[in-house]
Design an enzyme around this catalytic site. Structure first.
Site, PDB file in Angstrom:
ATOM      1  N   LYS A 131      34.998  29.842  35.105  1.00 55.91           N
ATOM      2  CA  LYS A 131      33.583  29.880  34.732  1.00 55.91           C
ATOM      3  C   LYS A 131      33.230  28.811  33.692  1.00 55.91           C
ATOM      4  O   LYS A 131      34.116  28.163  33.130  1.00 55.91           O
ATOM      5  CB  LYS A 131      33.246  31.284  34.220  1.00 55.91           C
ATOM      6  CG  LYS A 131      33.356  32.355  35.307  1.00 55.91           C
ATOM      7  CD  LYS A 131      32.964  33.716  34.775  1.00 55.91           C
ATOM      8  CE  LYS A 131      32.994  34.775  35.861  1.00 55.91           C
ATOM      9  NZ  LYS A 131      32.557  36.091  35.341  1.00 55.91           N
TER      10      LYS A 131
ATOM     11  N   PHE B 167      22.515  43.128  34.977  1.00 53.56           N
ATOM     12  CA  PHE B 167      23.087  41.886  34.443  1.00 53.56           C
ATOM     13  C   PHE B 167      22.912  40.680  35.370  1.00 53.56           C
ATOM     14  O   PHE B 167      23.339  39.576  35.036  1.00 53.56           O
ATOM     15  CB  PHE B 167      24.582  42.075  34.137  1.00 53.56           C
ATOM     16  CG  PHE B 167      25.408  42.495  35.324  1.00 53.56           C
ATOM     17  CD1 PHE B 167      25.847  41.559  36.248  1.00 53.56           C
ATOM     18  CD2 PHE B 167      25.742  43.832  35.511  1.00 53.56           C
ATOM     19  CE1 PHE B 167      26.608  41.938  37.341  1.00 53.56           C
ATOM     20  CE2 PHE B 167      26.510  44.224  36.601  1.00 53.56           C
ATOM     21  CZ  PHE B 167      26.937  43.271  37.520  1.00 53.56           C
TER      22      PHE B 167
ATOM     23  N   ARG C 175      43.832  39.640  40.453  1.00 55.72           N
ATOM     24  CA  ARG C 175      43.009  40.612  39.719  1.00 55.72           C
ATOM     25  C   ARG C 175      43.790  41.134  38.505  1.00 55.72           C
ATOM     26  O   ARG C 175      43.235  41.278  37.418  1.00 55.72           O
ATOM     27  CB  ARG C 175      42.600  41.784  40.614  1.00 55.72           C
ATOM     28  CG  ARG C 175      41.880  41.395  41.857  1.00 55.72           C
ATOM     29  CD  ARG C 175      40.415  41.377  41.903  1.00 55.72           C
ATOM     30  NE  ARG C 175      39.699  42.356  41.161  1.00 55.72           N
ATOM     31  CZ  ARG C 175      38.470  42.126  40.687  1.00 55.72           C
ATOM     32  NH1 ARG C 175      37.892  40.954  40.867  1.00 55.72           N
ATOM     33  NH2 ARG C 175      37.819  43.044  40.033  1.00 55.72           N
TER      34      ARG C 175
ATOM     35  N   THR D 204      37.496  43.222  32.977  1.00 55.12           N
ATOM     36  CA  THR D 204      36.262  42.440  32.851  1.00 55.12           C
ATOM     37  C   THR D 204      35.847  42.295  31.393  1.00 55.12           C
ATOM     38  O   THR D 204      35.380  41.239  30.969  1.00 55.12           O
ATOM     39  CB  THR D 204      35.123  43.114  33.650  1.00 55.12           C
ATOM     40  OG1 THR D 204      35.537  43.241  35.013  1.00 55.12           O
ATOM     41  CG2 THR D 204      33.851  42.294  33.592  1.00 55.12           C
TER      42      THR D 204
ATOM     43  N   ARG E  62      41.885  36.995  30.639  1.00 55.14           N
ATOM     44  CA  ARG E  62      40.771  37.466  29.800  1.00 55.14           C
ATOM     45  C   ARG E  62      41.262  37.984  28.453  1.00 55.14           C
ATOM     46  O   ARG E  62      40.600  37.790  27.438  1.00 55.14           O
ATOM     47  CB  ARG E  62      39.978  38.529  30.547  1.00 55.14           C
ATOM     48  CG  ARG E  62      39.197  37.944  31.721  1.00 55.14           C
ATOM     49  CD  ARG E  62      38.521  39.018  32.520  1.00 55.14           C
ATOM     50  NE  ARG E  62      37.666  38.463  33.559  1.00 55.14           N
ATOM     51  CZ  ARG E  62      37.386  39.093  34.685  1.00 55.14           C
ATOM     52  NH1 ARG E  62      37.895  40.304  34.931  1.00 55.14           N
ATOM     53  NH2 ARG E  62      36.599  38.526  35.582  1.00 55.14           N
TER      54      ARG E  62
ATOM     55  N   ASN F 220      33.661  35.606  30.314  1.00 54.15           N
ATOM     56  CA  ASN F 220      34.988  36.203  30.495  1.00 54.15           C
ATOM     57  C   ASN F 220      35.924  35.347  31.357  1.00 54.15           C
ATOM     58  O   ASN F 220      36.849  35.854  31.975  1.00 54.15           O
ATOM     59  CB  ASN F 220      34.873  37.630  31.030  1.00 54.15           C
ATOM     60  CG  ASN F 220      34.292  37.704  32.427  1.00 54.15           C
ATOM     61  OD1 ASN F 220      34.012  36.690  33.059  1.00 54.15           O
ATOM     62  ND2 ASN F 220      34.098  38.918  32.913  1.00 54.15           N
TER      63      ASN F 220
ATOM     64  N   HIS G 254      36.399  34.498  37.697  1.00 55.99           N
ATOM     65  CA  HIS G 254      36.002  35.410  38.773  1.00 55.99           C
ATOM     66  C   HIS G 254      37.139  35.424  39.769  1.00 55.99           C
ATOM     67  O   HIS G 254      37.768  34.392  40.014  1.00 55.99           O
ATOM     68  CB  HIS G 254      34.725  34.915  39.473  1.00 55.99           C
ATOM     69  CG  HIS G 254      34.475  35.593  40.795  1.00 55.99           C
ATOM     70  ND1 HIS G 254      33.743  36.747  40.898  1.00 55.99           N
ATOM     71  CD2 HIS G 254      34.900  35.290  42.055  1.00 55.99           C
ATOM     72  CE1 HIS G 254      33.711  37.121  42.179  1.00 55.99           C
ATOM     73  NE2 HIS G 254      34.402  36.249  42.894  1.00 55.99           N
TER      74      HIS G 254
END
Length: 139
Positions: A9, A57, A85, A91, A102, A112, A115
């Site tokens: 991100k 959000f 994951r 998250t 994270r 965070n 994705h």
């Protein structure tokens, strides 16, 4: 080998920690078999995150994902979706374990870092959103 989509991100790019995040991915035994940097348009971000369009959000997510470039990647490995994951961590970085992306790098629940696809079916769809077949190179 199975595949999953990874998005690094805007916070990862702006903080110049792309190499650190990718080192975690490779250390976990996942191969990066396709990668490109792009600056998402609002239309692209809204289309990609359409599943969240009715969530509170959604606007903030779209604004964040279009605020700076992202790096989209196809990862390959045994049980790639589940493994990535787990590597991403919760998250909410306050709940994410140390040793996860994270847990070690994320600054907030919004920024965070990453994705990742949440199922094999979604991985196929998400990969197809960003990549054509000729852009993915299995090793």
């Amino acid at each position: 080998m199975k595949r999953t989509l990874s998005i690094l991100k805007p916070d990862v790019i702006s903080r110049n920690i792309t190499g650190k995040v990718n080192a975690y991915i490779e250390a976990a035994g996942l191969q990066i078999i396709a990668m490109k940097q792009l600056h998402l348009t609002r239309i692209q971000a809204e289309a990609f995150y359409v599943v969240h369009k009715d969530r509170f959000f959604f606007n903030d997510l779209v604004n964040f994902m279009t605020s700076a470039p992202v790096i989209v990647q196809v990862l390959s490995g045994d049980d790639a979706v589940h493994r990535y994951r787990k590597l991403m961590g919760d998250t909410d970085p306050k709940k994410a374990a140390k040793g996860t992306i994270r847990g070690d790098f994320a600054e907030s629940i919004d920024a965070n870092c990453v994705h990742g696809s949440d199922s094999e079916e979604n991985a196929k769809n998400e990969i197809a959103f960003f990549f054509s077949r000729c852009e993915i190179f299995d090793r």
